[in-house]
Design an enzyme around this catalytic site. Structure first.
Site, mmCIF file in Angstrom:
data_model
loop_
_atom_site.group_PDB
_atom_site.id
_atom_site.type_symbol
_atom_site.label_atom_id
_atom_site.label_comp_id
_atom_site.label_asym_id
_atom_site.label_seq_id
_atom_site.Cartn_x
_atom_site.Cartn_y
_atom_site.Cartn_z
ATOM 1 N N GLY A 5 0.822 -1.196 0.000
ATOM 2 C CA GLY A 5 0.000 0.000 0.000
ATOM 3 C C GLY A 5 0.860 1.250 0.000
ATOM 4 N N GLU A 6 0.334 2.346 0.541
ATOM 5 C CA GLU A 6 1.035 3.649 0.604
ATOM 6 C C GLU A 6 1.167 4.292 -0.771
ATOM 7 O OE1 GLU A 6 4.996 3.295 2.193
ATOM 8 O OE2 GLU A 6 4.348 2.259 4.003
ATOM 9 N N GLY A 7 0.674 3.642 -1.816
ATOM 10 C CA GLY A 7 0.947 4.116 -3.172
ATOM 11 C C GLY A 7 2.230 3.557 -3.743
#
Lengths: 338, 338
Positions: free
Chosen positions: B305-307
């Protein structure tokens, strides 16, 4: 001086396998431990973690870096083009070398994007190898000479080496090497290459079957002279020289990977320092990677060669090292663990 | 002013679909023609060609460029954590936001590597949404407020927008959105998330089944308030605002992609300008991408995640445009065609 400078003959390559440096297990272990301490769930960066640990082993450092990346593209011409295996004229090899030198090819843009220094090595383009369906492509000395050209092109100061190739007709050569190395019919190993239609692919399969049958006695490194080409031999030489200097290699697509089959046949350890940048659209590539036990970094439906997939993968490798070296640990960031 | 500023209520989102700009077919066609003129066999750059043509359509230019790339990471907390769906304590959401702000997370390194300006937007972390297995996560006004926060964070000058998220418990929320949108049992949509074992996954599946059954009447954008979270709503708002400004979006992994399911449910055209950066290791992601008809750029076994996957894919997008704009044509390079 390269690893091949004093080699008496092509047959002597195989014995080099026992003399080569191996990855530093302690450094790789330290890098693995570092990955597990970084602010993310263990393993959450997937292949980026594997790449960082791989680099740590070959660089012998817990925190490996890529200061200098070298890209080498080797070009050669192939007698098998006389069989009509490629829709492009053979002159395109030299024309594309000129395009590389002028900066107009995909590999030029991709090396700029990923920060690699590109050199293009044209290998006697006016003297194609012999037609592999009727003769050995090269004699042993010619093959060793091309290997030495590859080894000599490696920058000893490089932290990683991106390899690629150009040579009209060489997807047929790749299929022949893969087929000779791992068995099956030619039809299982050929693909569209630069744009063959169904008839063209059938012709390629037939030519591969003929060539593999003719040279069935040529195993291991001897296969390189029998079925390869000068750019395939140069790739093998560069892979060996990089290994002697503990420089990790990123191989490109089907043709570049297939070029290393004679090394793998001589001793699988020869490829321990090699990553594969991408899996090509050429159907034989995925099958070949399974045989070699290599996981590609990218899968973007590309089929260009030139080192294009390997250069693109260098960007992923750089990003992997940025994460490995730049991220905070749970302790440093004050983040609670599970 | 954003596309959502004057919207009276959440229900009014769906009608925006008829007002949105679409890709410029002429520019995309010109880019396709340019690709076919470049010095490579047609199609040999695979997805790189597709990406360049996609960007041309949204930028309305034969030769699209990325001067400015923005990355937005939205963070939220989730009442469903009361069900014990995540092994990490909920405090980790705020701790990771601090880590993003200090530059210590993976997304910081990946944005630096790919040249994206990162902003992190924490959405009322001290006020988690309600537990979706017993109540609607948000009421309609809360959901619209979070969407507006997302829309307001979009830089109108960006050429591409990378989206990511952080929120302990939000892989359960993602599974609930995917399950509600596309059917099947919760067990088909849950995965390990940040590190759930078999028992943890079974619990997540049960919670998803309960939540989806409870909110089975909430379709389309209403699903966002019922089953989503603030970071999911913010992602939807940013996707809409980017679309209004014809800024292409790169979605990240499972959670980021699942956040857009309510938009897709309201009208599939809402996602026409969205790429997906990578396919996650979370098993639900590949299935979700098939439902949405989206092809991921990367497949690196990541699940952070987190981009992170979207930021990494930005590097591939940049390389695609380098090739598209920098390569010579056959005519320019004097290379013979097949």
């Amino acid at each position: 001086m390269t690893i091949l400078s004093d080699l008496p003959n092509l047959d002597a390559v195989a014995a080099l396998a026992d003399t080569l440096p191996v990855a530093d297990v302690a450094a790789a272990g330290a890098a693995r431990a570092r990955q597990d301490s970084l602010t993310k769930p263990p393993g959450a960066l997937g292949q980026l973690e594997t790449l960082a640990v791989f680099m740590a082993g070959w660089q012998g450092a817990e925190r490996p870096v890529v200061r200098k990346a070298q890209a080498l593209v080797f070009a050669g011409n192939h007698g098998v083009c006389a069989r009509g295996v490629n829709p492009f004229p053979q002159a395109v090899t030299a024309q594309m070398v000129a395009n590389f030198e002028a900066g107009g090819a995909a590999i030029n843009q991709l090396c700029r994007a990923s920060g690699a220094d590109l050199s293009v090595i044209a290998l006697e383009l006016d003297r194609p190898t012999r037609d592999i369906s009727t003769a050995a492509a090269m004699d042993a000395d010619e093959a060793l000479e091309a290997m030495r050209a590859g080894a000599g092109a490696v920058d000893p100061g490089a932290d990683v080496l991106v390899l690629g190739e150009m040579g009209i007709g060489n997807s047929t050569v790749a299929a022949a090497l893969a087929c000779a190395g791992f068995g099956g019919a030619g039809a299982e190993w050929v693909g569209a290459g630069t744009g063959s239609d169904a008839d063209g692919k059938a012709l390629k399969a037939q030519v591969v079957d003929e060539a593999v049958a003719l040279h069935r006695g040529a195993r291991g490194i001897a296969m390189l002279a029998a079925l390869g080409g000068r750019e395939q031999a140069a790739i093998c030489g560069a892979v060996l020289e990089a290994r002697a200097r503990k420089i990790p290699v990123i191989l490109d697509g089907y043709i570049c990977t297939a070029a290393t089959v004679p090394l793998y046949g001589a001793d699988p350890r020869f490829l321990d320092h090699c990553l594969v940048g991408h899996v090509s659209r050429e159907p034989g590539h995925r099958k070949l990677l399974e045989k070699l036990g290599k996981e590609p970094i990218l899968s973007l439906d590309m089929a260009l060669g030139e080192g294009s997939g390997a250069a693109l993968a260098l960007g992923v490798l750089r990003a992997a090292l940025e994460c490995h070296n730049g991220m905070a640990t749970f302790a440093e960031a004050g983040v609670s663990e599970a």
